[in-house]
Design a protein around this motif. Structure first.
Motif, mmCIF file in Angstrom:
data_model
loop_
_atom_site.group_PDB
_atom_site.id
_atom_site.type_symbol
_atom_site.label_atom_id
_atom_site.label_comp_id
_atom_site.label_asym_id
_atom_site.label_seq_id
_atom_site.Cartn_x
_atom_site.Cartn_y
_atom_site.Cartn_z
ATOM 1 N N GLY A 127 0.825 -1.210 0.000
ATOM 2 C CA GLY A 127 0.000 0.000 0.000
ATOM 3 C C GLY A 127 0.861 1.264 0.000
ATOM 4 O O GLY A 127 0.568 2.228 -0.699
ATOM 5 N N PHE A 128 1.939 1.238 0.776
ATOM 6 C CA PHE A 128 2.841 2.403 0.797
ATOM 7 C C PHE A 128 3.418 2.671 -0.589
ATOM 8 O O PHE A 128 3.546 3.818 -1.006
ATOM 9 N N ALA B 195 0.784 4.140 -2.864
ATOM 10 C CA ALA B 195 0.556 5.519 -2.434
ATOM 11 C C ALA B 195 -0.773 6.075 -2.924
ATOM 12 O O ALA B 195 -0.849 7.171 -3.466
ATOM 13 N N GLN B 196 -1.814 5.317 -2.744
ATOM 14 C CA GLN B 196 -3.138 5.818 -3.114
ATOM 15 C C GLN B 196 -3.872 6.267 -1.864
ATOM 16 O O GLN B 196 -3.913 5.545 -0.874
ATOM 17 N N ASN B 197 -4.467 7.416 -1.957
ATOM 18 C CA ASN B 197 -5.065 8.013 -0.761
ATOM 19 C C ASN B 197 -6.113 7.132 -0.108
ATOM 20 O O ASN B 197 -6.192 7.060 1.114
ATOM 21 N N MET C 24 -4.510 4.751 2.066
ATOM 22 C CA MET C 24 -3.692 5.289 3.135
ATOM 23 C C MET C 24 -4.495 5.572 4.399
ATOM 24 O O MET C 24 -4.064 5.292 5.504
#
Lengths: 114, 114, 114, 114
Positions: free
Chosen positions: C27-28, C31-33, C36
């Motif tokens: 997920g990091f 980097a999709q909001n 996050m």
């Protein structure tokens, strides 16, 4: 819930974890059987659980407040066991555990009122 | 570094951590002073360090590979201590620690060659 | 409670923790909001709680079985969030979390029957 | 090594871990890609490593002082990354990390002189 209380609780959780680590470490040195079977293992569990509780709170985790209930229980169990022993580190640990358990309880109760 | 090795190392780290937890837990029950002073505290440190190493690796952390060096050292220290005791859980723990230390060492060496 | 179930549960807890660590790490990178704000923080909490649950069980801690209740809840929350996302690592994480939650629930229910 | 320094170092380690947890938690809320890829994962690694360092020190573990070296490195890496960002929580985190890294370094250097 004001942030001030939050920080005070985190500090109590860390104090409790450090008191538990110290109680276990001193217990290992004294190497007395009565300490070994119950007190030290509980110290270690309580330190693990308090440390994680402090981190979940600091993160603002959704599960933090429910985690305080199991943390309160771990602290009460450890305090009860430590109160049976006359060592200074046990007395300090029992006190830190009870203060921490009270703070967890109060924090959780306030949230349920809000 | 193939991902396969990565997963094998993580498994060895977790095996080692579980063997250490078991060795400490059994040690507490037996409550023998010789175990208490060195073996159990080392078990706990080694379990903590191996568990964190496994997680850093799984995360792909920049610091994971350097962390394997301190993990190797913790495993060697714990293996050396456990090897002194005749309990079955100590023998298993010493073996898990040595296997884990070898895997950490090999993993780190390969990375430096790449 | 047979020891076999115990080890199977510990394995499910570790699998879940590793799936959560992987889900957060991937997920990091993406980097999709949407990932996050909820998914990654829940992955991290769930990994922390599952790892500690595995260790408490392996230690035979008095508080282990009650700890499984909060662990089940953390797994359900994480599974519910991960199920909203189409990433392969999210699907795997949701599955590992649900399997772990089921195992925690079953383990706890059996104990209350005994 | 006086015990006073020991406690001061433990406090710096805990401060650093809490600053890292806060920096990551705020970063998740802001959900900015530049933060996500490097800063938050480093915060989490650094918090994990500092928390364990504090506990190893409190336990008086044989491996504690060597562990401070990897802890110093984790703090420097996190401080360097956080210093790139203008958020208030990043600035505070960078400062806590640098103070902690300095304290780890000083503690380790003193021990080698003794």
């Amino acid at each position: 819930m004001e942030n001030q209380n939050h920080q005070a609780l985190i500090q109590k959780l860390l104090n409790c974890a450090l008191a538990c680590e110290n109680c276990a470490a001193q217990g290992f040195k004294e190497a007395q059987n009565a300490m070994m079977e119950k007190c030290i293992p509980m110290d270690i569990d309580c330190a693990d659980i308090c440390m994680l509780a402090a981190r979940l709170l600091q993160r603002g985790s959704d599960i933090a407040h429910e985690f305080l209930l199991i943390c309160e229980k771990a602290c009460r169990m450890c305090a009860q066991e430590c109160a049976k022993h006359d060592h200074e580190h046990c007395k300090k640990c029992a006190q830190a555990c009870n203060e921490c358990a009270d703070a967890c309880h109060e924090h959780h109760s306030k949230l349920n009122q809000d």
